[in-house]
Design a protein around this motif. Structure first.
Motif, PDB file in Angstrom:
ATOM      1  N   TYR A  58       0.865  -1.173   0.000  1.00  0.00           N
ATOM      2  CA  TYR A  58       0.000   0.000   0.000  1.00  0.00           C
ATOM      3  C   TYR A  58       0.906   1.228   0.000  1.00  0.00           C
ATOM      4  N   GLU A 130      -7.501   2.705  -1.436  1.00  0.00           N
ATOM      5  CA  GLU A 130      -6.535   1.774  -2.028  1.00  0.00           C
ATOM      6  C   GLU A 130      -7.096   0.352  -2.030  1.00  0.00           C
ATOM      7  N   ARG A 134      -7.859  -2.021  -5.396  1.00  0.00           N
ATOM      8  CA  ARG A 134      -7.302  -3.367  -5.561  1.00  0.00           C
ATOM      9  C   ARG A 134      -8.373  -4.442  -5.712  1.00  0.00           C
TER      10      ARG A 134
END
Length: 181
Positions: A58, A130, A134
């Protein structure tokens, strides 16, 4: 005791120093503060991910917070031109859409919660963005955009309903609502 937004507005540099040196907020790697237009406090922060998420690559996030004298807050992710965001307000601001202002105060950050809770909210939001990039899934109950037909958006999960009851607040009638988050 929370670091007050009144103190942030009075001396954003001291607030940035507090975030760097107090053990009250996780992940603040860099922080700078200054007074901006109209007396707003401008904080620029670099936030590292939680260790488990760092191992998953990340990114370290950079964000600019603008805290206006009326306690309206805007959070602008920096270095984000090439990344998608699920919860970001439309132009011209393009700031993060951190919460639905009509929800119960138990589910929202309010200025009385202070700077540390605000930074935690922004950091968590960036981590959730994030995770969404993903997986395509928001990792918590996801508030829809826009105004609900009546009242507030319904809480869909039992967990969020339970947390709303657990953290219920009953603001006094004189407390001002802060709709621009």
């Amino acid at each position: 005791m929370a670091y007050s937004l009144k103190a942030v507005l009075a001396d954003p540099g001291a607030a940035a120093d507090h975030l760097l040196h107090a053990d009250t907020v996780y992940g603040v790697e860099q922080a700078a503060g200054r007074i901006g237009p109209g007396g707003a406090a401008l904080l620029e922060l670099t936030l590292r991910p939680l260790p488990a998420l760092e191992r998953e690559n990340y990114p370290t996030e950079r964000v600019r917070l603008v805290i206006r004298p009326d306690y309206t807050v805007h959070a602008f992710p920096l270095d984000s031109a090439d990344r998608a965001f699920k919860h970001r307000n439309p132009p011209p601001l393009r700031d993060l859409c951190l919460q639905y202002p009509g929800d119960d105060a138990a589910l929202r950050w309010i200025p009385e919660d202070g700077l540390e809770a605000l930074i935690t909210l922004v950091h968590r939001h960036l981590l959730y963005e994030e995770a969404w990039r993903r997986s395509g899934t928001w990792p918590a109950e996801d508030a829809p955009h826009g105004q609900p037909a009546h009242g507030t958006h319904p809480l869909r999960t039992a967990e969020t309903q339970q947390e709303a009851r657990r953290w219920a607040r009953h603001p006094s009638p004189h407390q001002k609502r802060h709709p621009h988050l």
